[in-house]
Design a protein around this motif. Sequence first.
Motif, PDB file in Angstrom:
ATOM      1  N   VAL A  13       0.867  -1.182   0.000  1.00  0.00           N
ATOM      2  CA  VAL A  13       0.000   0.000   0.000  1.00  0.00           C
ATOM      3  C   VAL A  13       0.899   1.227   0.000  1.00  0.00           C
ATOM      4  N   LEU A  14       0.632   2.170  -0.905  1.00  0.00           N
ATOM      5  CA  LEU A  14       1.346   3.439  -0.922  1.00  0.00           C
ATOM      6  C   LEU A  14       0.401   4.510  -0.397  1.00  0.00           C
ATOM      7  N   VAL A  15       0.850   5.268   0.596  1.00  0.00           N
ATOM      8  CA  VAL A  15       0.043   6.349   1.168  1.00  0.00           C
ATOM      9  C   VAL A  15       0.568   7.680   0.625  1.00  0.00           C
ATOM     10  N   ALA A  67       3.208  -1.511  -5.803  1.00  0.00           N
ATOM     11  CA  ALA A  67       2.009  -1.251  -5.008  1.00  0.00           C
ATOM     12  C   ALA A  67       0.754  -1.674  -5.770  1.00  0.00           C
ATOM     13  N   ASP A  68      -0.189  -2.238  -5.054  1.00  0.00           N
ATOM     14  CA  ASP A  68      -1.485  -2.624  -5.626  1.00  0.00           C
ATOM     15  C   ASP A  68      -2.578  -1.636  -5.254  1.00  0.00           C
ATOM     16  N   VAL A  97      -0.641   7.907   8.509  1.00  0.00           N
ATOM     17  CA  VAL A  97      -1.525   6.838   8.038  1.00  0.00           C
ATOM     18  C   VAL A  97      -0.730   5.554   7.801  1.00  0.00           C
ATOM     19  N   ALA A  98       0.463   5.684   7.210  1.00  0.00           N
ATOM     20  CA  ALA A  98       1.284   4.505   6.943  1.00  0.00           C
ATOM     21  C   ALA A  98       1.645   3.781   8.235  1.00  0.00           C
ATOM     22  N   GLU A  99       2.024   4.525   9.260  1.00  0.00           N
ATOM     23  CA  GLU A  99       2.368   3.912  10.549  1.00  0.00           C
ATOM     24  C   GLU A  99       1.154   3.231  11.172  1.00  0.00           C
ATOM     25  N   TRP A 100       0.016   3.904  11.120  1.00  0.00           N
ATOM     26  CA  TRP A 100      -1.204   3.344  11.708  1.00  0.00           C
ATOM     27  C   TRP A 100      -1.602   2.058  10.991  1.00  0.00           C
ATOM     28  N   ARG A 121       2.841  -4.793   3.133  1.00  0.00           N
ATOM     29  CA  ARG A 121       3.624  -3.670   3.656  1.00  0.00           C
ATOM     30  C   ARG A 121       2.971  -2.342   3.276  1.00  0.00           C
ATOM     31  N   VAL A 122       3.281  -1.326   4.041  1.00  0.00           N
ATOM     32  CA  VAL A 122       2.713  -0.001   3.822  1.00  0.00           C
ATOM     33  C   VAL A 122       3.861   0.998   3.744  1.00  0.00           C
ATOM     34  N   VAL A 123       3.832   1.844   2.716  1.00  0.00           N
ATOM     35  CA  VAL A 123       4.921   2.790   2.468  1.00  0.00           C
ATOM     36  C   VAL A 123       4.342   4.199   2.338  1.00  0.00           C
ATOM     37  N   ALA A 124       4.975   5.165   2.996  1.00  0.00           N
ATOM     38  CA  ALA A 124       4.605   6.571   2.824  1.00  0.00           C
ATOM     39  C   ALA A 124       5.303   7.115   1.583  1.00  0.00           C
TER      40      ALA A 124
END
Length: 371
Positions: free
Chosen positions: A41-43, A60-61, A341-344, A357-360
């Motif tokens: 996920v890209l924020v 990223a999807d 948002v990425a951290e949350w 995984r989540v990336v800012a």
Amino acid sequence: MLAKGQTVIQYMEQLAPKHVAEPDDRIGLQLGTLQKDIRTVLVALDVNEEVVDEAIELGADLIIAHHAIIYRPLKQLQTDTPMGKVYEKLIKHDIAVYISHTNLDVTEGGMNDWMGEAVGIVNTAPIHDMHNEQLSKLVVFVPKSHHQEVLDAVLGAGAGWIGNYSHCSFNIEGFGTFMPREGSDPFQGKQGKIERANEVRIETIVPHDIKNKVIQAMLKAHPYEEVAYDLYSMDLKGRSLGLGRVGKLKEVKTLAELVEVVKEKLDVPHVRVVGELDRTIRKAAVIGGSGGRYMMKALFRGADVLITGDVDYHTAQDALAAGLAIIDPGHNAEKIMKVKVAEWMEQKLQEHKYATRVVASRIDTEPFQFV
């Protein structure tokens, strides 16, 4: 295990429920599908071609963004226009785009709380009220042996908040009667015989938006096959949710000192300022994006300064005449949401053992240069 797109968005809507957004705000899934596994996920604050290229490079999807990519109805989709190229790349690479805008601004623990905390505002309230939380009273009857277990489950699911007090409940001991009938599998007692059970009546407050979550937690912890409980609607209102935040500064500052805090904490090189730089600031208001139209509401709530972007000339003149200072860090100061948002989301996914995984986003989407 990778999280499905619907699962990621379910978590996102726990942070920023859709129902608290302004009417007609362009939020939710704007492009693509959530019916797939999500590797990354890209924020992002905005979705432009550079951000899409970043998403492609990261594999990223899904992009979760603050600002809509489709704000007005599309009459045609031409891929030789700037935004047409963006849509084309997103579709070709199967990247979904989900928007969380004013719901992220309004929600507790969202955009305006992050900005307020960053600049040192405490004990905050909304500048502009939008929603009064609807409350219900939950009453459940529990065998004394399982009283604490059920109480912990209900309160742990978010029930029992009154103002700044959590875990509020009232508990009364008594006895209940019931007769298990044919086909039942009672926790205690026998079929065809009236049973008298030592029980505790638990009463607590439940916000409407987590009502189902609390009931499910209660049913899961309760030992009875058929649980006796009541849920009453209440005229009493809960928390007020709204745009912006206003509160006292942790430390009294001059306007000049607060300007330096805003520049550092919101990561902006320059700001526009209205007011005498040596004036004392005790109470501050902040609103992400373009909040100039709430200038009078900030003043009415006792603010010495309003921190917001895109302030126009006439609003600045009105604020100066009214004695309200303004610090304008620009609209792009909302980029604080990318890391937050990425951290949350990363924490939420890890709690549920997902490998997604989540990336800012690292792309600076500020359109202005200061020369």
